[in-house]
Design an enzyme around this catalytic site. Structure first.
Site: not given
Ligand code: BES
Ligand code: ZN
Ligand code: MN
Length: 492
Positions: A264, A269, A276, A348, A350
């Site tokens: 990935k 992000d 976020k 995103e 996935r």
């Molecule tokens: N890149 C993030 C995951 C992440 C969050 C990695 C914090 C390290 C620290 C990923 O793209 C994401 O935003 N995941 C969301 C998924 C949710 C929307 C189902 C998450 O983990 O909040």
């Molecule tokens: Zn991400």
């Molecule tokens: Mn994300």
């Protein structure tokens, strides 16, 4: 540049080195090299222990200058903690401290006698390789985006010798792993205004140009459109930085089916329209660490000229909000033909991985492994120390866990039972990109599993392990050690 490593048979009293590294336990017991230095200096070390200056605590070290009776300019005494509790993790911790102290000293080289200590269940090769990697890790400095400094006169650590015999292969492996870890950390640390998808593609092309036998191909947006990668391209729509699907190949293994490594590479992000919160958003520059880790692993394997075939796929995309961005409720059509209802544009990773995983199948891989900073839920479950491992393949899972525990780049398995799959049901598409309230790391892996059926596949969620937390946290280079070890083991 990584440190250069060598083996030596030098004796601690007579070695003319800028720094001799030896150990002391909390009960005042000295390692044999420390004992010999103590004897040659008429008890200088025992005096410091007697005075309470030195206590042997794990994670501490003491620099001794101007000792008379030995040839070394300095002695770095490293705390080893309680002898009865001295295990692999303690050894690694002590070597981290040795590396930290050495990297702050004005020395270009050192000799380390800590590889002579006994650690239950670990051989000399393990000790030497672990020591080399710990010290190299500490020697890394991030300097890319500071105002260039006048060249400082301070000498910098460039080489280190370990005392022992027969660990030359261990040092060769350490060198290769360090050469993979370093760039993985560096591109992880670079800011997203520099490290965008095009930058990662340029780095991959440079890697191919510098290594005979490596081929690099970069798929552009139009190429991906032709392949029907509607899911990856959906994520890319909000960004002014065009996506790149980077493919590196190494053919060291004749006609054998390749191992596919998929990473990935979200270079930033923001969450997209499902934006976020501001606090901590800067950490999302690290969201490309899966791609960086796969490129680093690929590089390490090539440096070792491993006799196997590899295909490394880095999906490099930026996730941004924009008038043209994809939206919650959009339905995307993936390269596999499955349609996906977007319920959250922040899920995103996935969405880019599913198309990269489908593309990987074009190479008829015997195994597919992906690494991704995929879910905050994985960090909640496992914290920073373990990467999450999810696989339905028992053998593959066991091999990866084993490689992780031997490199101390450890993973912990979470279940991927069919029970979790129904949380991805959608009324409008074949699958939703969001699960329910619970088990977010697992439901994310369930999503990916829909795009790897029929293959031996494992997923590493490195959201917690890929960088150290806090304002000064740096990328760790994980899971390069784990995956390189896994590939080395496949050649044994
Ligand atoms: N890149 C993030 C995951 C992440 C969050 C990695 C914090 C390290 C620290 C990923 O793209 C994401 O935003 N995941 C969301 C998924 C949710 C929307 C189902 C998450 O983990 O909040
Ligand atoms: Zn991400
Ligand atoms: Mn994300």
């Amino acid at each position: 540049m990584t440190l250069s490593f060598s083996m030596t048979q030098a004796s601690p009293e007579t070695a003319a080195t800028p720094c001799a590294v030896v150990g002391v336990f909390t009960d005042g017991r000295l390692t044999s090299a420390a004992e010999r230095i103590d004897a040659a200096t008429s008890g200088a070390i025992q005096r410091l222990i007697g005075n309470g200056d030195v206590n042997g605590k794990l994670g501490s070290s003491w620099l001794l200058h101007t000792l008379t009776g030995i040839a070394a300019e300095r002695v770095l005494l490293v705390g080893l903690g309680e002898q009865a509790k001295f295990d692999a993790a303690a050894f690694n911790r002590a070597l981290d401290e040795a590396g930290r102290a050495l990297s702050n000293l004005p020395v270009v080289s050192a000799i380390c006698w800590l590889t002579e200590i006994e650690v239950v269940g670990r051989d000399a090769s393990w000790l030497t390789r672990t020591a080399a990697l710990a010290i190299d890790h500490q020697a890394y400095r991030y300097t890319a985006t500071f105002k260039p400094k006048e060249k400082s006169a301070k000498a910098e650590l460039a080489s280190i010798a370990f005392v022992g015999e027969g660990a030359d292969q261990a040092l060769q492996q350490a060198t290769a792993i360090a050469r993979g870890v370093r760039p993985a950390r560096e591109v992880g640390n670079l800011p997203p205004n520099i490290c965008n998808p095009a930058y990662i593609a340029t780095q991959a092309r440079a890697l191919a140009a510098e290594h005979a036998g490596v081929e690099c191909e970069v798929l552009e947006r139009e190429d991906m459109e032709k392949l029907g990668m509607g899911s990856l391209l959906g994520v890319a729509r909000g960004s002014a930085n065009a996506p790149k699907l980077i493919v590196l190949r190494w053919n060291g293994g004749g006609n054998a089916k390749p191992y596919a490594l998929v990473g990935k590479g979200i270079t930033f992000d923001s969450g997209g329209l499902s934006l976020k919160p501001g606090a901590g958003m800067e950490e999302m520059k690290f969201d490309m660490c899966g791609a960086a880790g796969m490129l680093g692993t690929f590089l390490a394997a090539v440096e070792l000229a491993l006799p196997l075939n590899l295909v490394c796929i880095a999906a490099a995309v930026e996730n941004m909000p924009d008038g043209n961005a994809y939206r919650p409720s959009d339905v995307l059509t993936s390269m596999s033909g499955q349609t996906i209802e977007v319920l959250n544009t922040d899920a995103e990773g996935r969405l880019i991985l599913c198309d990269a995983l489908t593309y990987a199948q074009k190479f008829e891989p015997q195994v597919i492994i992906d690494a991704a900073t995929l879910t905050g839920a994985c960090v909640v479950a496992l914290g920073k120390y373990a990467s999450g491992l999810m696989s339905e393949d028992e053998d593959l899972a066991a091999q990866l866990l084993d490689a992780g525990s031997r490199t101390l780049d450890r993973a912990w398995r979470l279940p991927l039972w069919a029970d979790y799959q129904s949380s991805l049901d959608s009324a409008f598409a074949d699958v939703a990109n969001l699960g329910g309230k619970y088990a977010g790391a697992i439901t994310a892996a369930c999503f990916l599993s829909r795009f790897t059926s029929g293959y031996r596949w494992a997923h590493l969620d490195i959201a917690g392990s890929a960088w150290n937390e806090g304002r000064k946290g740096l990328a760790t280079g994980r899971p390069v050690p784990l995956l390189t070890q896994y590939l080395i083991d496949r050649c044994a």
